[in-house]
Design a protein around this motif. Structure first.
Motif, PDB file in Angstrom:
ATOM      1  N   ASN A  12       0.827 -35.881 -44.098  1.00  0.00           N
ATOM      2  CA  ASN A  12       0.023 -36.184 -42.908  1.00  0.00           C
ATOM      3  C   ASN A  12       0.364 -37.563 -42.354  1.00  0.00           C
ATOM      4  OD1 ASN A  12      -1.128 -37.939 -44.729  1.00  0.00           O
ATOM      5  ND2 ASN A  12      -3.151 -36.971 -44.751  1.00  0.00           N
ATOM      6  N   TRP A  13       1.533 -38.088 -42.684  1.00  0.00           N
ATOM      7  CA  TRP A  13       1.914 -39.422 -42.219  1.00  0.00           C
ATOM      8  C   TRP A  13       1.744 -39.517 -40.701  1.00  0.00           C
ATOM      9  CZ3 TRP A  13       6.977 -41.515 -44.853  1.00  0.00           C
ATOM     10  CH2 TRP A  13       6.808 -41.509 -46.255  1.00  0.00           C
ATOM     11  N   GLY A  14       1.091 -40.563 -40.271  1.00  0.00           N
ATOM     12  CA  GLY A  14       0.892 -40.805 -38.853  1.00  0.00           C
ATOM     13  C   GLY A  14      -0.344 -40.156 -38.278  1.00  0.00           C
ATOM     14  N   ASP A  15      -0.933 -39.191 -38.962  1.00  0.00           N
ATOM     15  CA  ASP A  15      -2.089 -38.481 -38.399  1.00  0.00           C
ATOM     16  C   ASP A  15      -3.295 -39.392 -38.219  1.00  0.00           C
ATOM     17  OD1 ASP A  15      -0.481 -36.277 -38.484  1.00  0.00           O
ATOM     18  OD2 ASP A  15      -1.706 -35.133 -39.906  1.00  0.00           O
ATOM     19  N   PHE A  16      -3.418 -40.423 -39.067  1.00  0.00           N
ATOM     20  CA  PHE A  16      -4.535 -41.365 -38.968  1.00  0.00           C
ATOM     21  C   PHE A  16      -4.087 -42.685 -38.335  1.00  0.00           C
ATOM     22  CE2 PHE A  16      -5.534 -38.774 -42.817  1.00  0.00           C
ATOM     23  CZ  PHE A  16      -6.634 -38.102 -42.298  1.00  0.00           C
ATOM     24  N   GLY A  17      -2.914 -42.681 -37.731  1.00  0.00           N
ATOM     25  CA  GLY A  17      -2.401 -43.887 -37.098  1.00  0.00           C
ATOM     26  C   GLY A  17      -1.179 -44.409 -37.825  1.00  0.00           C
ATOM     27  N   ALA A  18      -0.290 -45.033 -37.075  1.00  0.00           N
ATOM     28  CA  ALA A  18       0.969 -45.512 -37.644  1.00  0.00           C
ATOM     29  C   ALA A  18       0.767 -46.597 -38.685  1.00  0.00           C
ATOM     30  CB  ALA A  18       1.866 -46.036 -36.515  1.00  0.00           C
ATOM     31  N   ASP A  19      -0.359 -47.298 -38.615  1.00  0.00           N
ATOM     32  CA  ASP A  19      -0.603 -48.432 -39.501  1.00  0.00           C
ATOM     33  C   ASP A  19      -1.621 -48.109 -40.591  1.00  0.00           C
ATOM     34  OD1 ASP A  19       0.196 -51.057 -40.062  1.00  0.00           O
ATOM     35  OD2 ASP A  19      -1.634 -51.877 -39.202  1.00  0.00           O
ATOM     36  N   ASP A  20      -1.949 -46.830 -40.768  1.00  0.00           N
ATOM     37  CA  ASP A  20      -3.042 -46.444 -41.656  1.00  0.00           C
ATOM     38  C   ASP A  20      -2.761 -46.772 -43.116  1.00  0.00           C
ATOM     39  OD1 ASP A  20      -5.568 -45.022 -42.241  1.00  0.00           O
ATOM     40  OD2 ASP A  20      -4.218 -43.680 -43.324  1.00  0.00           O
ATOM     41  N   GLN A  21      -3.813 -47.245 -43.826  1.00  0.00           N
ATOM     42  CA  GLN A  21      -3.728 -47.518 -45.259  1.00  0.00           C
ATOM     43  C   GLN A  21      -4.785 -46.772 -46.068  1.00  0.00           C
ATOM     44  OE1 GLN A  21      -2.854 -51.716 -46.451  1.00  0.00           O
ATOM     45  NE2 GLN A  21      -3.422 -52.176 -44.339  1.00  0.00           N
ATOM     46  N   LEU A  22      -5.590 -45.950 -45.426  1.00  0.00           N
ATOM     47  CA  LEU A  22      -6.702 -45.279 -46.114  1.00  0.00           C
ATOM     48  C   LEU A  22      -6.465 -43.796 -46.366  1.00  0.00           C
ATOM     49  CD1 LEU A  22      -9.837 -46.864 -44.403  1.00  0.00           C
ATOM     50  CD2 LEU A  22      -8.931 -47.339 -46.680  1.00  0.00           C
ATOM     51  N   GLY A  23      -5.543 -43.177 -45.655  1.00  0.00           N
ATOM     52  CA  GLY A  23      -5.270 -41.772 -45.887  1.00  0.00           C
ATOM     53  C   GLY A  23      -6.494 -40.901 -45.700  1.00  0.00           C
ATOM     54  N   THR A  24      -6.729 -40.002 -46.659  1.00  0.00           N
ATOM     55  CA  THR A  24      -7.814 -39.027 -46.525  1.00  0.00           C
ATOM     56  C   THR A  24      -9.199 -39.644 -46.650  1.00  0.00           C
ATOM     57  OG1 THR A  24      -7.528 -38.492 -48.869  1.00  0.00           O
ATOM     58  CG2 THR A  24      -6.430 -37.062 -47.270  1.00  0.00           C
ATOM     59  N   LEU A  25      -9.296 -40.895 -47.049  1.00  0.00           N
ATOM     60  CA  LEU A  25     -10.605 -41.557 -47.015  1.00  0.00           C
ATOM     61  C   LEU A  25     -11.120 -41.670 -45.583  1.00  0.00           C
ATOM     62  CD1 LEU A  25     -10.209 -44.397 -49.684  1.00  0.00           C
ATOM     63  CD2 LEU A  25     -11.408 -42.205 -49.922  1.00  0.00           C
ATOM     64  N   ASN A  26     -10.219 -41.514 -44.613  1.00  0.00           N
ATOM     65  CA  ASN A  26     -10.649 -41.485 -43.221  1.00  0.00           C
ATOM     66  C   ASN A  26     -11.582 -40.319 -42.924  1.00  0.00           C
ATOM     67  OD1 ASN A  26      -9.182 -43.659 -41.536  1.00  0.00           O
ATOM     68  ND2 ASN A  26      -7.521 -42.797 -42.766  1.00  0.00           N
ATOM     69  N   TYR A  27     -11.584 -39.299 -43.781  1.00  0.00           N
ATOM     70  CA  TYR A  27     -12.484 -38.160 -43.582  1.00  0.00           C
ATOM     71  C   TYR A  27     -13.947 -38.532 -43.843  1.00  0.00           C
ATOM     72  CZ  TYR A  27      -8.412 -35.001 -43.566  1.00  0.00           C
ATOM     73  OH  TYR A  27      -7.238 -34.363 -43.275  1.00  0.00           O
ATOM     74  N   ILE A  28     -14.180 -39.667 -44.505  1.00  0.00           N
ATOM     75  CA  ILE A  28     -15.558 -40.103 -44.760  1.00  0.00           C
ATOM     76  C   ILE A  28     -15.988 -41.030 -43.634  1.00  0.00           C
ATOM     77  CG2 ILE A  28     -17.149 -41.221 -46.355  1.00  0.00           C
ATOM     78  CD1 ILE A  28     -15.189 -40.669 -48.606  1.00  0.00           C
ATOM     79  N   GLY A  29     -16.852 -40.541 -42.784  1.00  0.00           N
ATOM     80  CA  GLY A  29     -17.378 -41.347 -41.691  1.00  0.00           C
ATOM     81  C   GLY A  29     -18.892 -41.433 -41.763  1.00  0.00           C
ATOM     82  N   ALA A  30     -19.497 -41.910 -40.695  1.00  0.00           N
ATOM     83  CA  ALA A  30     -20.961 -42.081 -40.669  1.00  0.00           C
ATOM     84  C   ALA A  30     -21.673 -40.754 -40.886  1.00  0.00           C
ATOM     85  CB  ALA A  30     -21.373 -42.717 -39.338  1.00  0.00           C
ATOM     86  N   GLU A  31     -21.156 -39.688 -40.287  1.00  0.00           N
ATOM     87  CA  GLU A  31     -21.796 -38.382 -40.424  1.00  0.00           C
ATOM     88  C   GLU A  31     -21.784 -37.921 -41.874  1.00  0.00           C
ATOM     89  OE1 GLU A  31     -21.017 -33.749 -39.013  1.00  0.00           O
ATOM     90  OE2 GLU A  31     -20.050 -35.405 -37.936  1.00  0.00           O
ATOM     91  N   GLN A  32     -20.648 -38.140 -42.545  1.00  0.00           N
ATOM     92  CA  GLN A  32     -20.538 -37.710 -43.950  1.00  0.00           C
ATOM     93  C   GLN A  32     -21.447 -38.546 -44.850  1.00  0.00           C
ATOM     94  OE1 GLN A  32     -17.848 -38.016 -41.873  1.00  0.00           O
ATOM     95  NE2 GLN A  32     -17.511 -35.809 -41.724  1.00  0.00           N
ATOM     96  N   ARG A  33     -21.579 -39.824 -44.559  1.00  0.00           N
ATOM     97  CA  ARG A  33     -22.461 -40.661 -45.394  1.00  0.00           C
ATOM     98  C   ARG A  33     -23.930 -40.281 -45.192  1.00  0.00           C
ATOM     99  NH1 ARG A  33     -18.601 -44.645 -43.698  1.00  0.00           N
ATOM    100  NH2 ARG A  33     -17.229 -45.203 -45.440  1.00  0.00           N
ATOM    101  N   ARG A  34     -24.303 -39.978 -43.969  1.00  0.00           N
ATOM    102  CA  ARG A  34     -25.695 -39.548 -43.733  1.00  0.00           C
ATOM    103  C   ARG A  34     -25.981 -38.236 -44.454  1.00  0.00           C
ATOM    104  NH1 ARG A  34     -24.722 -41.561 -38.362  1.00  0.00           N
ATOM    105  NH2 ARG A  34     -24.101 -39.455 -37.708  1.00  0.00           N
ATOM    106  N   ALA A  35     -25.023 -37.321 -44.414  1.00  0.00           N
ATOM    107  CA  ALA A  35     -25.208 -36.053 -45.117  1.00  0.00           C
ATOM    108  C   ALA A  35     -25.269 -36.266 -46.621  1.00  0.00           C
ATOM    109  CB  ALA A  35     -24.076 -35.090 -44.758  1.00  0.00           C
TER     110      ALA A  35
END
Length: 337
Positions: A12-35
């Motif tokens: 998935n290189w580049g899917d979260f941005g060319a400079d991304d360092q978090l990878g699939t941790l990007n799937y955890i956002g405000a909505e996921q934390r509230r849930a």
């Protein structure tokens, strides 16, 4: 910013941005934390870490040494049970102050995305180079010893400290292999994983952290300072890193991370000619997807509580240490239900 022309097949290189360092941790956002917060019902919390001086003797990995505690020093004076004044009748404080030398991946841990890379022709010049998730480069982003540095290694990018700056906190689901298979060694491919998910009626959502209970860390706890390597080698379920269908499930599920209670998460590939060396699941998760892996977590009491309450999901808090440059990190995960 890393530059690359080719990306690995299935990555998935580049899917979260060319400079991304978090990878699939990007799937955890405000909505996921509230849930995830909705999983707090009983108000009970559980430590998911082994004591960091386990697994005892150097058996699992001879490169990783157990922690060594020592006092801090001022000159030649150790500050342990140190009287701040030997003469003042009023000032009677006694001080103890310590420090530790610790292999960051000796016990309960996170692997950062700088932990496993590969030889891959990312720049398209026909020559494979050493690189990591999202095209980050060895000796550019992940450094060895350098002149005038206080460190002998340093991840300028992809460090475990990135998992502290954007702290890991969200919904986690326990897949209890012990309850389904017992504690004997079982190799888990996609078929077996989906069998357990169905049998335990698990709901796995985007951004979840998958927690895998095999009983391995519980066996380590019972052995304390005298681990039996042969017995451990026959203990607990392990993922089949060679199962490409399992790789695809991990990709398609859009989970954020995998945390296992065993050593290495996967069954090491015994084929010395395998395309991805001995740890193909590490290759798929860390290198291709930017998915952090965790090892040697401890689930016994949590599993018992979840079973009593007919539950499987928890609110998980598990940030890495904010130690810049670190490639792995000890962690004291906390599950709240």
């Amino acid at each position: 910013m890393p530059e690359w022309v080719n990306r690995p097949e299935g990555s998935n290189w580049g899917d979260f941005g060319a400079d991304d360092q978090l990878g699939t941790l990007n799937y955890i956002g405000a909505e996921q934390r509230r849930a995830a917060a909705d999983e707090i019902r009983e108000g009970l919390s559980f430590c998911l870490s082994l004591p960091l001086d386990l697994p005892g003797k150097v058996v699992l990995n001879p490169r990783r040494k157990p922690p060594r505690l020592a006092p801090t020093y001022l000159g030649d004076t150790p500050y342990i049970n140190y009287p701040l004044s030997n003469t003042d009748p009023v000032l009677k404080d006694v001080l103890s102050d310590d420090q530790v030398v610790l292999s960051t991946q000796y016990s309960t841990q996170w692997d950062s995305l700088a932990h496993v890379g590969a030889l891959f022709d990312a720049d398209g010049d026909g020559v494979p180079e050493r690189c990591y998730y999202n095209g980050h480069r060895a000796e550019v982003d992940v450094l060895g010893a350098e002149p005038n540095s206080q460190h002998a290694s340093f991840a300028k990018r992809l460090s475990a400290s990135e998992m502290a700056k954007s702290p890991i906190q969200g919904r986690a689901v326990l897949v209890d292999f012990v309850r389904h298979f017992g504690t004997d060694r079982v190799i888990i491919g996609r078929k077996e994983l989906e069998e357990v998910i169905a049998a335990q009626r698990l709901e796995i959502r985007e951004g979840d952290i998958l927690m895998l209970r095999s009983g391995y860390a519980e066996a380590l706890w019972d052995m304390q300072d005298d681990p039996d390597a042969d017995r451990l080698g026959q203990t607990g379920a392990v993922l089949d890193g060679t199962d490409t269908a399992l790789h695809q499930w991990i990709t398609d599920s859009r989970i954020a991370a995998i945390a296992a209670d065993n050593y290495a998460v996967e069954n090491p590939n015994a084929d010395p000619h395998a395309c991805c060396l001995r740890l193909p699941l590490h290759h798929h998760c860390l290198f291709k997807l930017g998915m952090p892996l965790a090892e040697l977590w401890y689930f016994r009491e949590l599993a018992e509580a979840l079973a009593r309450n007919n539950r499987s999901a928890v609110f998980l808090t598990a940030p890495a240490l904010y130690l810049r440059g670190s490639i792995g990190s000890p962690v004291t995960p906390v599950a709240t239900i």
